[in-house]
Design a protein around this motif. Structure first.
Motif, PDB file in Angstrom:
ATOM      1  N   VAL A 295      11.253   4.638 -10.205  1.00  0.00           N
ATOM      2  CA  VAL A 295      12.424   4.494 -11.722  1.00  0.00           C
ATOM      3  C   VAL A 295      10.935   4.850 -12.764  1.00  0.00           C
ATOM      4  O   VAL A 295       9.893   4.093 -12.457  1.00  0.00           O
ATOM      5  CB  VAL A 295      13.030   3.373 -12.131  1.00  0.00           C
ATOM      6  N   LYS A 296      10.577   6.016 -12.999  1.00  0.00           N
ATOM      7  CA  LYS A 296       9.690   6.496 -13.802  1.00  0.00           C
ATOM      8  C   LYS A 296      10.288   6.295 -15.547  1.00  0.00           C
ATOM      9  O   LYS A 296      11.629   7.151 -15.260  1.00  0.00           O
ATOM     10  CB  LYS A 296       9.444   7.967 -13.526  1.00  0.00           C
ATOM     11  N   PRO A 297      10.356   5.280 -16.244  1.00  0.00           N
ATOM     12  CA  PRO A 297      11.592   5.252 -17.455  1.00  0.00           C
ATOM     13  C   PRO A 297      10.905   6.177 -18.152  1.00  0.00           C
ATOM     14  O   PRO A 297      12.133   6.441 -18.837  1.00  0.00           O
ATOM     15  CB  PRO A 297      10.507   3.852 -18.074  1.00  0.00           C
TER      16      PRO A 297
ATOM     17  N   PHE B  13       0.813  -0.946   0.042  1.00  0.00           N
ATOM     18  CA  PHE B  13       0.220   0.428   0.266  1.00  0.00           C
ATOM     19  C   PHE B  13       0.880   1.261   0.159  1.00  0.00           C
ATOM     20  O   PHE B  13       1.429   1.448   0.357  1.00  0.00           O
ATOM     21  CB  PHE B  13      -1.459   0.178   0.978  1.00  0.00           C
ATOM     22  N   LYS B  14       0.448   2.371  -1.294  1.00  0.00           N
ATOM     23  CA  LYS B  14       1.566   3.681  -0.278  1.00  0.00           C
ATOM     24  C   LYS B  14       0.206   4.819  -0.162  1.00  0.00           C
ATOM     25  O   LYS B  14      -0.874   4.973  -0.999  1.00  0.00           O
ATOM     26  CB  LYS B  14       1.763   4.080  -2.350  1.00  0.00           C
ATOM     27  N   TRP B  15       1.416   5.412   0.835  1.00  0.00           N
ATOM     28  CA  TRP B  15       0.359   6.152   1.453  1.00  0.00           C
ATOM     29  C   TRP B  15       1.156   8.156   1.207  1.00  0.00           C
ATOM     30  O   TRP B  15       2.481   7.808   1.128  1.00  0.00           O
ATOM     31  CB  TRP B  15       0.161   6.462   2.406  1.00  0.00           C
ATOM     32  N   LYS B  16       0.549   8.796   0.508  1.00  0.00           N
ATOM     33  CA  LYS B  16       1.259   9.857   0.525  1.00  0.00           C
ATOM     34  C   LYS B  16       1.350  10.931   2.439  1.00  0.00           C
ATOM     35  O   LYS B  16       0.062  10.981   2.108  1.00  0.00           O
ATOM     36  CB  LYS B  16       0.400  10.790  -0.939  1.00  0.00           C
ATOM     37  N   VAL B  17       2.382  11.092   2.108  1.00  0.00           N
ATOM     38  CA  VAL B  17       2.700  11.799   3.609  1.00  0.00           C
ATOM     39  C   VAL B  17       3.305  13.500   3.044  1.00  0.00           C
ATOM     40  O   VAL B  17       3.876  13.789   1.937  1.00  0.00           O
ATOM     41  CB  VAL B  17       3.209  11.777   4.446  1.00  0.00           C
TER      42      VAL B  17
ATOM     43  N   LEU C  80       5.601   4.747   2.203  1.00  0.00           N
ATOM     44  CA  LEU C  80       5.181   6.216   2.416  1.00  0.00           C
ATOM     45  C   LEU C  80       6.098   7.442   1.139  1.00  0.00           C
ATOM     46  O   LEU C  80       7.290   6.625   0.772  1.00  0.00           O
ATOM     47  CB  LEU C  80       5.778   6.862   4.112  1.00  0.00           C
ATOM     48  N   ASP C  81       4.951   8.379   1.154  1.00  0.00           N
ATOM     49  CA  ASP C  81       5.910   9.123  -0.213  1.00  0.00           C
ATOM     50  C   ASP C  81       5.912  10.362   0.054  1.00  0.00           C
ATOM     51  O   ASP C  81       4.938  11.484   0.280  1.00  0.00           O
ATOM     52  CB  ASP C  81       5.455   8.948  -1.758  1.00  0.00           C
ATOM     53  N   ALA C  82       6.587  11.257   0.586  1.00  0.00           N
ATOM     54  CA  ALA C  82       6.959  12.555   1.162  1.00  0.00           C
ATOM     55  C   ALA C  82       7.048  13.581  -0.045  1.00  0.00           C
ATOM     56  O   ALA C  82       6.701  15.042   0.332  1.00  0.00           O
ATOM     57  CB  ALA C  82       7.983  12.637   1.861  1.00  0.00           C
ATOM     58  N   ASN C  83       7.309  13.009  -1.274  1.00  0.00           N
ATOM     59  CA  ASN C  83       7.584  14.278  -2.581  1.00  0.00           C
ATOM     60  C   ASN C  83       8.585  15.648  -1.943  1.00  0.00           C
ATOM     61  O   ASN C  83       8.005  16.359  -2.415  1.00  0.00           O
ATOM     62  CB  ASN C  83       6.078  14.627  -3.204  1.00  0.00           C
ATOM     63  N   GLY C  84       9.723  14.690  -1.170  1.00  0.00           N
ATOM     64  CA  GLY C  84      10.008  15.972  -1.236  1.00  0.00           C
ATOM     65  C   GLY C  84       9.555  16.497   0.313  1.00  0.00           C
ATOM     66  O   GLY C  84      10.255  18.348  -0.240  1.00  0.00           O
TER      67      GLY C  84
ATOM     68  N   VAL D  95      10.411   4.748   2.604  1.00  0.00           N
ATOM     69  CA  VAL D  95      10.179   6.010   3.316  1.00  0.00           C
ATOM     70  C   VAL D  95      10.769   7.052   1.799  1.00  0.00           C
ATOM     71  O   VAL D  95      11.979   6.815   1.169  1.00  0.00           O
ATOM     72  CB  VAL D  95      10.840   7.226   4.160  1.00  0.00           C
ATOM     73  N   GLU D  96       9.763   7.237   0.431  1.00  0.00           N
ATOM     74  CA  GLU D  96      10.251   8.150  -0.802  1.00  0.00           C
ATOM     75  C   GLU D  96       9.971   9.428  -0.488  1.00  0.00           C
ATOM     76  O   GLU D  96       9.610  10.612   0.185  1.00  0.00           O
ATOM     77  CB  GLU D  96       9.379   7.877  -1.739  1.00  0.00           C
ATOM     78  N   GLN D  97      11.345   9.568  -1.464  1.00  0.00           N
ATOM     79  CA  GLN D  97      11.753  11.267  -1.348  1.00  0.00           C
ATOM     80  C   GLN D  97      11.391  12.119   0.392  1.00  0.00           C
ATOM     81  O   GLN D  97      10.500  12.809   0.219  1.00  0.00           O
ATOM     82  CB  GLN D  97      10.971  11.842  -2.203  1.00  0.00           C
TER      83      GLN D  97
ATOM     84  N   LEU E 255      15.002   6.761  -3.949  1.00  0.00           N
ATOM     85  CA  LEU E 255      14.704   8.285  -4.588  1.00  0.00           C
ATOM     86  C   LEU E 255      14.214   8.584  -5.741  1.00  0.00           C
ATOM     87  O   LEU E 255      13.752   7.003  -6.564  1.00  0.00           O
ATOM     88  CB  LEU E 255      15.858   8.402  -5.097  1.00  0.00           C
ATOM     89  N   ASP E 256      13.353   9.316  -6.016  1.00  0.00           N
ATOM     90  CA  ASP E 256      12.171   9.548  -6.810  1.00  0.00           C
ATOM     91  C   ASP E 256      12.597  10.566  -7.246  1.00  0.00           C
ATOM     92  O   ASP E 256      12.984  10.450  -8.513  1.00  0.00           O
ATOM     93  CB  ASP E 256      10.699   9.376  -5.876  1.00  0.00           C
ATOM     94  N   GLU E 257      11.620  11.728  -7.378  1.00  0.00           N
ATOM     95  CA  GLU E 257      12.291  13.614  -7.409  1.00  0.00           C
ATOM     96  C   GLU E 257      13.712  13.566  -8.090  1.00  0.00           C
ATOM     97  O   GLU E 257      13.991  13.501  -8.561  1.00  0.00           O
ATOM     98  CB  GLU E 257      11.627  13.703  -6.535  1.00  0.00           C
ATOM     99  N   SER E 258      14.301  13.313  -6.947  1.00  0.00           N
ATOM    100  CA  SER E 258      16.303  12.800  -7.060  1.00  0.00           C
ATOM    101  C   SER E 258      16.595  12.176  -8.437  1.00  0.00           C
ATOM    102  O   SER E 258      17.749  12.662  -8.671  1.00  0.00           O
ATOM    103  CB  SER E 258      17.078  12.342  -6.307  1.00  0.00           C
TER     104      SER E 258
HETATM  105 MG    MG Z   1       7.148   9.665  -4.877  1.00  0.00          MG
END
Ligand code: MG
Length: 342
Positions: free
Chosen positions: A250-252, A141-145, A172-176, A198-200, A226-229
């Motif tokens: 990775v977003k190809p 499960f993925k939850w935006k924080v 968890l995805d903090a989007n920076g 924990v993402e970004q 790492l996502d946005e990085s």
């Molecule tokens: Mg993300």
């Protein structure tokens, strides 16, 4: 011989606005690319920019496409400026499809299906979604924080963890959205909870962001992703070179034509890669998912639990279920999208 080149621009409203730490996002803009060679083979690509990730904008990509004229050959790819990450990705994909006989990657794929992460709504809304999604068979499960009040979100984390089915994990995805103090607070909390990563936690634009991320990754047991990085192949090579111990989301679509980066990732971090959607259409998603199905390690749950996404369902990939099947990717008819844009 160069292939005949054409592109069409799209602007697609989302069925529901996408809410992240960057704010509300209501529509997707991008380009579909089409190459056709003398033998009649067709290659498809997509340009799906995310400027928050340091890519070019859709306007600039469209202008660059117009300058390409009506033919394009592989020898021209290196001449597309590196800053045009999405255009380079889209053209490389289209070229690769031209050279590929009928669908061998999915046909010969090791896995017939791969698990998908369930996307939960931000805030308290996400809590009520866990039960039905667990019932459907999701286990990641993925939850935006970093979206709502920080104290509320921390309390909710416990409620979410308590609601997870046995063996399930939370991303968890903090989007920076966090600073160092907040990231530390969350990582402390996550240490003895079923959090996959924990993402970004820190934005790539933050002061000394790379050092901070490396420091956090070394100080806490929960992996950091790492996502946005990650923007362009060089960034992947740089993080691998720095010994990044965590996950690579990775977003190809955003990596550019980056065969060296892909090879390094497969060699050094194959089991730490999460394939993820850039909220592109079925054209870009199809090529990204083919990569995922051919990946040389057991796949972590795919970040492709996004469909249905668009008001116009013709642009969607396979509807989000707990698994994505190679057969569904094979069945995608991208010609329909092209016609819809004429
Ligand atoms: Mg993300």
């Amino acid at each position: 011989m160069p292939a005949r080149f054409a592109f069409r621009r799209y602007r697609l409203p989302f069925r529901a606005p996408v809410r992240t730490a960057h704010g509300l996002w209501t529509e997707r803009e991008g380009l579909i690319l089409r190459l056709e060679n003398e033998a009649g083979a067709i290659g498809w690509g997509e340009v799906a920019p995310l400027q928050g990730f340091g890519t070019e904008g859709v306007e600039a990509a469209a202008e660059a496409c117009a300058r390409l004229g009506d033919t394009f050959g592989a020898e021209e790819l290196p001449r597309i400026p590196p800053a045009f990450l999405c255009l380079r990705s889209g053209l490389a994909t289209a070229l690769a499809e031209l050279d590929r006989p009928e669908e061998p990657e999915t046909g010969a794929a090791r896995d017939a299906y791969l698990p998908v992460a369930a996307l939960l709504a931000a805030g308290r809304l996400g809590l009520a979604q866990i039960g039905p999604k667990a019932e459907a068979g999701f286990r990641t499960f993925k939850w935006k924080v970093g979206v709502g009040d920080a104290a509320d979100e921390l309390i909710l984390l416990d409620d979410l963890c308590a609601a997870l089915p046995a063996g399930a994990r939370l991303r968890l995805d903090a989007n920076g959205a966090w600073d160092r103090r907040r990231a530390e607070l969350w990582l402390e909390r996550c240490a003895d909870r079923p959090v996959e990563f924990v993402e970004q936690p820190i934005a790539p634009s933050a002061r000394r962001a790379d050092d901070l991320l490396l420091g956090l990754a070394g100080d806490y047991p929960t992996p950091i992703a790492l996502d946005e990085s990650l923007s362009g192949g060089e960034s992947v090579e740089r993080w691998l070179g720095a010994g990044w111990p965590g996950i690579f989301v990775v977003k190809p679509a955003l990596l550019g034509a980056a065969p060296a980066a892909w090879a390094l990732l497969a060699k050094a971090a194959a089991d730490r890669v999460v394939f993820s959607s850039a909220l592109e259409t079925a054209v870009g998603a199809r090529s990204a998912l083919r990569l995922a199905f051919g990946w040389p390690a057991t796949s972590r749950a795919l970040g492709f639990g996004v469909w249905p996404l668009f008001v116009d369902g013709r642009f969607d990939g396979p509807a989000a279920g707990p698994f994505l099947y190679a057969e569904s990717i094979r069945r995608l008819n991208v010609e329909v999208l092209w016609t819809a844009l004429s």
